[in-house]
Design a protein around this motif. Structure first.
Motif, PDB file in Angstrom:
ATOM      1  N   MET A   1      16.245  21.013  35.173  1.00 38.13           N
ATOM      2  CA  MET A   1      15.129  20.083  34.989  1.00 38.13           C
ATOM      3  C   MET A   1      15.654  18.674  34.748  1.00 38.13           C
ATOM      4  O   MET A   1      16.625  18.483  34.028  1.00 38.13           O
ATOM      5  N   ALA A   2      15.043  17.686  35.385  1.00 34.47           N
ATOM      6  CA  ALA A   2      15.444  16.292  35.212  1.00 34.47           C
ATOM      7  C   ALA A   2      15.250  15.861  33.763  1.00 34.47           C
ATOM      8  O   ALA A   2      14.329  16.304  33.082  1.00 34.47           O
ATOM      9  N   SER A   3      16.147  14.997  33.286  1.00 33.95           N
ATOM     10  CA  SER A   3      16.114  14.582  31.891  1.00 33.95           C
ATOM     11  C   SER A   3      15.871  13.083  31.765  1.00 33.95           C
ATOM     12  O   SER A   3      16.524  12.275  32.436  1.00 33.95           O
ATOM     13  N   ILE A   4      14.919  12.727  30.913  1.00 35.97           N
ATOM     14  CA  ILE A   4      14.668  11.330  30.564  1.00 35.97           C
ATOM     15  C   ILE A   4      14.953  11.188  29.078  1.00 35.97           C
ATOM     16  O   ILE A   4      14.337  11.861  28.251  1.00 35.97           O
ATOM     17  N   VAL A   5      15.896  10.341  28.735  1.00 35.56           N
ATOM     18  CA  VAL A   5      16.249  10.118  27.336  1.00 35.56           C
ATOM     19  C   VAL A   5      15.591   8.835  26.859  1.00 35.56           C
ATOM     20  O   VAL A   5      15.737   7.776  27.485  1.00 35.56           O
ATOM     21  N   VAL A  81      25.608   3.686  25.445  1.00 30.57           N
ATOM     22  CA  VAL A  81      25.082   4.254  26.689  1.00 30.57           C
ATOM     23  C   VAL A  81      25.987   3.778  27.810  1.00 30.57           C
ATOM     24  O   VAL A  81      26.361   2.602  27.860  1.00 30.57           O
ATOM     25  N   GLU A  82      26.361   4.687  28.705  1.00 29.54           N
ATOM     26  CA  GLU A  82      27.207   4.302  29.832  1.00 29.54           C
ATOM     27  C   GLU A  82      26.795   5.062  31.082  1.00 29.54           C
ATOM     28  O   GLU A  82      26.078   6.059  31.015  1.00 29.54           O
ATOM     29  N   TYR A  83      27.256   4.586  32.220  1.00 26.60           N
ATOM     30  CA  TYR A  83      26.983   5.268  33.470  1.00 26.60           C
ATOM     31  C   TYR A  83      27.790   6.555  33.529  1.00 26.60           C
ATOM     32  O   TYR A  83      28.950   6.602  33.106  1.00 26.60           O
ATOM     33  N   ALA A  84      27.184   7.600  34.058  1.00 28.41           N
ATOM     34  CA  ALA A  84      27.877   8.855  34.290  1.00 28.41           C
ATOM     35  C   ALA A  84      27.954   9.089  35.788  1.00 28.41           C
ATOM     36  O   ALA A  84      27.503   8.271  36.591  1.00 28.41           O
ATOM     37  N   GLU A  85      28.533  10.220  36.174  1.00 20.17           N
ATOM     38  CA  GLU A  85      28.674  10.533  37.601  1.00 20.17           C
ATOM     39  C   GLU A  85      27.315  10.571  38.284  1.00 20.17           C
ATOM     40  O   GLU A  85      27.142  10.110  39.400  1.00 20.17           O
ATOM     41  N   THR A  86      26.355  11.140  37.582  1.00 17.47           N
ATOM     42  CA  THR A  86      24.962  11.127  38.071  1.00 17.47           C
ATOM     43  C   THR A  86      24.069  10.694  36.922  1.00 17.47           C
ATOM     44  O   THR A  86      23.803  11.466  36.006  1.00 17.47           O
ATOM     45  N   GLY A  87      23.649   9.453  36.924  1.00 23.03           N
ATOM     46  CA  GLY A  87      22.760   8.988  35.871  1.00 23.03           C
ATOM     47  C   GLY A  87      23.488   8.296  34.740  1.00 23.03           C
ATOM     48  O   GLY A  87      24.381   7.473  34.946  1.00 23.03           O
ATOM     49  N   PHE A  88      23.122   8.659  33.510  1.00 23.08           N
ATOM     50  CA  PHE A  88      23.646   8.011  32.316  1.00 23.08           C
ATOM     51  C   PHE A  88      24.192   9.045  31.331  1.00 23.08           C
ATOM     52  O   PHE A  88      23.827  10.213  31.378  1.00 23.08           O
ATOM     53  N   ALA A  99      21.428  11.901  31.107  1.00 19.33           N
ATOM     54  CA  ALA A  99      20.070  11.452  31.437  1.00 19.33           C
ATOM     55  C   ALA A  99      20.001  10.968  32.871  1.00 19.33           C
ATOM     56  O   ALA A  99      20.917  10.306  33.360  1.00 19.33           O
ATOM     57  N   ASP A 100      18.911  11.309  33.541  1.00 16.40           N
ATOM     58  CA  ASP A 100      18.639  10.772  34.875  1.00 16.40           C
ATOM     59  C   ASP A 100      18.025   9.381  34.770  1.00 16.40           C
ATOM     60  O   ASP A 100      18.139   8.570  35.688  1.00 16.40           O
ATOM     61  N   ALA A 101      17.352   9.119  33.643  1.00 14.57           N
ATOM     62  CA  ALA A 101      16.774   7.799  33.367  1.00 14.57           C
ATOM     63  C   ALA A 101      16.772   7.598  31.856  1.00 14.57           C
ATOM     64  O   ALA A 101      16.729   8.574  31.096  1.00 14.57           O
ATOM     65  N   VAL A 102      16.835   6.349  31.444  1.00 15.62           N
ATOM     66  CA  VAL A 102      16.850   6.009  30.015  1.00 15.62           C
ATOM     67  C   VAL A 102      15.764   4.985  29.738  1.00 15.62           C
ATOM     68  O   VAL A 102      15.584   4.031  30.503  1.00 15.62           O
ATOM     69  N   SER A 278       6.936   5.222  34.913  1.00 16.21           N
ATOM     70  CA  SER A 278       7.887   4.597  35.832  1.00 16.21           C
ATOM     71  C   SER A 278       9.191   5.379  35.889  1.00 16.21           C
ATOM     72  O   SER A 278       9.803   5.534  36.957  1.00 16.21           O
ATOM     73  N   ALA A 279       9.634   5.876  34.722  1.00 20.91           N
ATOM     74  CA  ALA A 279      10.862   6.674  34.688  1.00 20.91           C
ATOM     75  C   ALA A 279      10.681   7.972  35.462  1.00 20.91           C
ATOM     76  O   ALA A 279      11.580   8.412  36.188  1.00 20.91           O
ATOM     77  N   VAL A 280       9.524   8.588  35.326  1.00 15.49           N
ATOM     78  CA  VAL A 280       9.221   9.821  36.066  1.00 15.49           C
ATOM     79  C   VAL A 280       9.280   9.553  37.574  1.00 15.49           C
ATOM     80  O   VAL A 280       9.885  10.319  38.335  1.00 15.49           O
ATOM     81  N   LYS A 281       8.647   8.472  38.016  1.00 13.78           N
ATOM     82  CA  LYS A 281       8.650   8.127  39.437  1.00 13.78           C
ATOM     83  C   LYS A 281      10.063   7.866  39.933  1.00 13.78           C
ATOM     84  O   LYS A 281      10.456   8.290  41.029  1.00 13.78           O
ATOM     85  N   PHE A 282      10.867   7.159  39.120  1.00  8.34           N
ATOM     86  CA  PHE A 282      12.234   6.859  39.508  1.00  8.34           C
ATOM     87  C   PHE A 282      13.032   8.154  39.711  1.00  8.34           C
ATOM     88  O   PHE A 282      13.745   8.298  40.709  1.00  8.34           O
ATOM     89  N   VAL A 283      12.900   9.079  38.784  1.00  9.03           N
ATOM     90  CA  VAL A 283      13.656  10.331  38.865  1.00  9.03           C
ATOM     91  C   VAL A 283      13.209  11.148  40.086  1.00  9.03           C
ATOM     92  O   VAL A 283      14.045  11.699  40.824  1.00  9.03           O
ATOM     93  N   ARG A 284      11.922  11.211  40.300  1.00 11.65           N
ATOM     94  CA  ARG A 284      11.419  11.979  41.442  1.00 11.65           C
ATOM     95  C   ARG A 284      11.844  11.366  42.776  1.00 11.65           C
ATOM     96  O   ARG A 284      12.211  12.080  43.701  1.00 11.65           O
ATOM     97  N   ASP A 285      11.821  10.041  42.850  1.00 15.05           N
ATOM     98  CA  ASP A 285      12.203   9.373  44.090  1.00 15.05           C
ATOM     99  C   ASP A 285      13.688   9.538  44.380  1.00 15.05           C
ATOM    100  O   ASP A 285      14.126   9.483  45.530  1.00 15.05           O
ATOM    101  N   ALA A 286      14.478   9.713  43.298  1.00 23.57           N
ATOM    102  CA  ALA A 286      15.937   9.813  43.443  1.00 23.57           C
ATOM    103  C   ALA A 286      16.371  11.207  43.879  1.00 23.57           C
ATOM    104  O   ALA A 286      17.515  11.398  44.328  1.00 23.57           O
ATOM    105  N   LYS A 287      15.505  12.189  43.695  1.00 21.04           N
ATOM    106  CA  LYS A 287      15.862  13.583  44.023  1.00 21.04           C
ATOM    107  C   LYS A 287      15.776  13.840  45.523  1.00 21.04           C
ATOM    108  O   LYS A 287      14.982  13.266  46.215  1.00 21.04           O
TER     109      LYS A 287
END
Length: 287
Positions: A1-5, A81-88, A99-102, A278-287
């Motif tokens: 499941m996508a994660s928003i922190v 907070v830093e960038y990870a391989e996928t997300g943060f 996190a996929d979005a913060v 907006s975070a939800v839309k960003f995560v969905r668009d990125a998948k």
């Protein structure tokens, strides 16, 4: 499941969590306290309450609602907070969270200590971001002003780069456990001084420490500090966002008092709702 922190557990952060959880996202709220709302004795201007309600009660209801909808609330201090391989990757005193979005929602910042020279030397030796500016102090002596986990995290970033790093606690007790190589001076700081750039930190007892830079990490990391580390645009202590509560960094949003404007619960809740959507839309668009 996508994660928003969501960083911040006030009305903006909880509102964002509610909308993210209802969208079937894994919503994680990281908070230390309830911020200004927790200290508010009485609220009479929030829609839907015939009688006045206290800040702590409104906050408790918001937390209960977010938890009931599936948000995961964690009381911990965020140190970076830093960038990870996928997300943060969000670093806290309770572990790290991917996190996929913060969403930044830590409220308005606390006042920094009133030390002579701090404002005058901003950009000329006074910095608020070790990750951003450590490179400029390679082999030089620097100081970190603070005594909490946030200050220690800034010191850890500087230690492999700077020639010497000293933690200035400004009269507070030194942390019990220190990173290897970190010096500590607990004397109250009177001023930051120098010529064109910072040359020393002066103490109330008349002594001084020769440094080329002073990094402010007083208290805990706020939204503006975390935003700067990721390259997001700020204006003073305010995080710059667009109408979607998005920063200029993809996947990074901000809501509530940390974005400036009307410092009211109603506005924070609305910002949080928009940031969550907006975070939800960003995560969905990125998948």
């Amino acid at each position: 499941m996508a994660s928003i922190v969501i960083i911040g557990g006030g009305p903006a952060g909880l509102s964002a969590a509610i909308y993210a959880a209802r969208a079937n996202m894994q919503a994680v709220v990281l908070y230390q306290n309830g911020g200004a709302l927790e200290k508010t004795e009485k609220i009479e201007n929030y829609f839907g309450f015939e009688q006045a309600i206290s800040g702590p009660e409104l906050l408790a209801r918001g937390r209960a609602q977010a938890a009931r909808l599936g948000a995961h609330l964690v009381q911990a201090e965020v140190t970076g907070v830093e960038y990870a391989e996928t997300g943060f990757q969000v670093h806290t005193t309770a572990g790290n969270y991917a996190a996929d979005a913060v969403i930044l929602a830590t409220g308005a910042p606390r006042a920094v200590p009133k030390i002579e020279g701090v404002a005058a030397f901003e950009g000329r030796g006074v910095s608020y971001c070790a990750i951003c500016d450590a490179f400029f102090y390679r082999g030089k002596a620097v100081a970190v002003l603070g005594n909490g986990e946030y200050a220690l995290e800034e010191a850890r970033v500087l230690l492999p780069v700077a020639g010497a790093v000293t933690l200035l606690t400004n009269g507070a007790e030194a942390p019990a456990v220190l990173p290897e190589g970190l010096a500590v001076d607990t004397r109250p700081v009177r001023a930051v001084a120098g010529g064109e750039t910072v040359e020393k930190a002066e103490f109330a007892d008349g002594g001084a420490l020769a440094v080329s830079g002073v990094f402010l990490a007083y208290g805990t990391a706020g939204s503006a500090e975390l935003a700067r580390k990721l390259g997001a645009e700020t204006e003073g202590t305010r995080v710059r966002v667009d109408e979607r509560m998005a920063t200029n960094v993809p996947g990074l949003f901000a809501a509530g008092d940390c974005t400036g404007g009307l410092l009211q619960v109603a506005r924070a809740v609305a910002d949080g709702a928009q940031a969550g959507l907006s975070a939800v839309k960003f995560v969905r668009d990125a998948k």
